[in-house]
Motif scaffolding. Structure first.
Motif, PDB file in Angstrom:
ATOM      1  N   GLY A 112      -6.998   6.844   3.031  1.00  0.00           N
ATOM      2  CA  GLY A 112      -7.443   5.683   2.266  1.00  0.00           C
ATOM      3  C   GLY A 112      -7.492   5.906   0.769  1.00  0.00           C
ATOM      4  O   GLY A 112      -7.642   4.964   0.007  1.00  0.00           O
ATOM      5  N   ASP A 113      -7.374   7.154   0.337  1.00  0.00           N
ATOM      6  CA  ASP A 113      -7.319   7.479  -1.086  1.00  0.00           C
ATOM      7  C   ASP A 113      -5.904   7.903  -1.439  1.00  0.00           C
ATOM      8  O   ASP A 113      -5.294   8.701  -0.724  1.00  0.00           O
ATOM      9  CB  ASP A 113      -8.271   8.632  -1.429  1.00  0.00           C
ATOM     10  N   VAL A 114      -5.374   7.375  -2.540  1.00  0.00           N
ATOM     11  CA  VAL A 114      -4.049   7.792  -2.992  1.00  0.00           C
ATOM     12  C   VAL A 114      -4.215   9.038  -3.848  1.00  0.00           C
ATOM     13  O   VAL A 114      -5.006   9.050  -4.797  1.00  0.00           O
ATOM     14  CB  VAL A 114      -3.337   6.671  -3.777  1.00  0.00           C
ATOM     15  N   ASP A 171      -1.066   8.653   0.848  1.00  0.00           N
ATOM     16  CA  ASP A 171      -2.351   8.118   1.300  1.00  0.00           C
ATOM     17  C   ASP A 171      -3.070   9.235   2.051  1.00  0.00           C
ATOM     18  O   ASP A 171      -2.593   9.713   3.079  1.00  0.00           O
ATOM     19  CB  ASP A 171      -2.118   6.920   2.218  1.00  0.00           C
ATOM     20  N   VAL A 187       0.849  -1.188   0.000  1.00  0.00           N
ATOM     21  CA  VAL A 187       0.000   0.000   0.000  1.00  0.00           C
ATOM     22  C   VAL A 187       0.886   1.240   0.000  1.00  0.00           C
ATOM     23  O   VAL A 187       2.018   1.209   0.500  1.00  0.00           O
ATOM     24  CB  VAL A 187      -0.948   0.046   1.219  1.00  0.00           C
ATOM     25  N   ASN A 224       3.001   7.249   3.519  1.00  0.00           N
ATOM     26  CA  ASN A 224       3.428   8.641   3.487  1.00  0.00           C
ATOM     27  C   ASN A 224       4.868   8.775   3.967  1.00  0.00           C
ATOM     28  O   ASN A 224       5.325   8.006   4.814  1.00  0.00           O
ATOM     29  CB  ASN A 224       2.491   9.484   4.347  1.00  0.00           C
TER      30      ASN A 224
END
Length: 137
Positions: free
Chosen positions: A115-117, A112, A88, A91
């Protein structure tokens, strides 16, 4: 400013993820990074740890880009393993928030955001950067 990621960003994430899956070692290498150079080449890096020293994946990716003669790094991403063992986006640490923009001015960083990139610029990572005190010699 937060930006949506592109197909090229997705490819960069995939390259960092493939590297992490290949080299992950919980004791030594927990993070992989991929940096997209101005030339279009992707430069990879991994974190390295010993009992006394740690080197971040982002810094090794940027160092590899510089060593390859890359004119500039345009985008960078780091990945670690999530709870399910799948890579995943993670940061950057405080050191990387300072180091990467210093050696790659104007870099876009994939992060991140709950939860959203998304992609952000280096000023968004370190809005109040450290400044060296003036010498009065």
């Amino acid at each position: 400013m937060v930006q949506m990621i592109t197909a090229a960003d997705e490819k960069l994430i995939a390259e960092a993820s493939a590297l992490l899956v290949r080299v992950h070692d919980a004791a030594i290498t927990r993070v992989a990074a991929a940096a997209l150079g101005k030339s279009g080449a992707v430069h990879l890096g991994v974190s390295l740890r010993s009992p006394r020293v740690s080197v971040c994946a982002e810094s090794t990716a940027v160092a590899n880009a510089k060593a390859a003669g890359e004119e500039a790094v345009e985008t960078i991403v780091a990945v670690g393993l999530g709870e399910d063992g799948v890579p995943v986006v993670i940061n950057p640490c405080g050191v990387c928030r300072e180091l990467v923009p210093a050696v790659a001015p104007g870099v876009r960083v994939l992060v991140d955001d709950g939860g959203d990139v998304v992609a952000v610029g280096s000023p968004d990572l370190l809005p109040m950067p450290w400044k060296r005190a003036r010498s009065y010699d």
